[in-house]
Design an enzyme around this catalytic site. Structure first.
Site, PDB file in Angstrom:
ATOM      1  N   GLU A 108     -15.615  27.847 -11.779  1.00 37.23           N
ATOM      2  CA  GLU A 108     -15.763  27.400 -13.163  1.00 37.23           C
ATOM      3  C   GLU A 108     -17.232  27.295 -13.567  1.00 37.23           C
ATOM      4  OE1 GLU A 108     -13.281  24.056 -14.459  1.00 37.23           O
ATOM      5  OE2 GLU A 108     -12.267  24.159 -12.527  1.00 37.23           O
ATOM      6  N   ARG A 154      -7.155  13.718 -15.361  1.00 30.40           N
ATOM      7  CA  ARG A 154      -7.607  12.359 -15.028  1.00 30.40           C
ATOM      8  C   ARG A 154      -8.549  12.382 -13.831  1.00 30.40           C
ATOM      9  NH1 ARG A 154      -2.145  11.174 -16.178  1.00 30.40           N
ATOM     10  NH2 ARG A 154      -1.635  11.175 -13.938  1.00 30.40           N
TER      11      ARG A 154
END
Length: 214
Positions: A167, A50
């Protein structure tokens, strides 16, 4: 440590998600999956997912982290360790690491595809789900990554832990055709993967790689 000549990227998912990934033609971001109302076996932390839907990709104004397909620069990630331990209070999944598969892609092949298809890409020097993450958007910035940390198997040091969680992010979607290998925990999971992708034209090689697991 120098930047590898051919950096590889790794996306982890539950083996049960492979039929839907193959059927969709590739990997979609969390935001796209929500928009498609696609049911998946979730292995991450809902609270972090979220948060990522609201965090900006600072090098691409208007883009959000949750709108990107995420990859790590290494297998055997810290997230996989949390899945293996199965004791984090925010982790809803408790099925262990055995059903988790690594989808491996070549970084330069992803960039070539993304540039040709107007898909923005970027990478972070640490966890993209953290508000303080630093973003980069050029290949000549790959040296900014802590490659020693990325390659390390001991992440007790806070510096290593931060760097290992770097990432690579691709806006919206990455095609199945870019997956070059699927690393799995056991022959049993390899058989399930083979069955899940048996009808697809693109057949990445499937390998049992215990060193990619805890």
């Amino acid at each position: 440590m120098a930047v590898p000549a051919r950096p590889q990227l790794f996306h982890i998912t539950h083996v049960d998600n492979l039929p839907s990934i193959v059927g969709a033609g590739g990997l979609y971001s969390d935001a796209a999956m929500i928009a498609r109302s696609a049911g998946v076996a979730t292995i991450g932390m809902s609270s972090i997912k979220r948060r990522r839907l609201a965090l900006p990709v600072r090098c691409h104004p208007g883009d959000l982290v949750g709108e990107c397909v995420p990859f790590y620069f290494c297998p055997r990630s810290i997230m996989l360790f949390l899945i293996h331990r199965a004791n984090h209070p925010d982790l809803g999944y408790r099925g262990g690491q055995e059903p988790i598969v690594h989808l491996e892609v070549d970084l330069h092949a992803v960039v070539t595809w993304a540039d040709a298809n107007q898909r923005r890409w970027s990478f972070t020097l640490s966890n993209a789900g953290a508000a303080y993450a630093e973003f980069r958007s050029r290949l000549d910035q790959l040296g900014d990554l802590n490659w020693t940390a990325i390659r390390s198997t001991d992440f007790s040091s806070p510096t290593v832990k931060e760097g290992k969680q770097a990432e690579f992010l691709v806006k919206d979607f990455v095609p199945w055709a870019l997956v070059v290998r699927i690393g799995v925990h056991s022959p049993e999971i390899a058989a399930r993967v083979a069955a899940a992708i048996s009808a697809t034209q693109h057949q990445p090689r499937v390998e049992v790689l215990p060193g990619w697991y805890y």
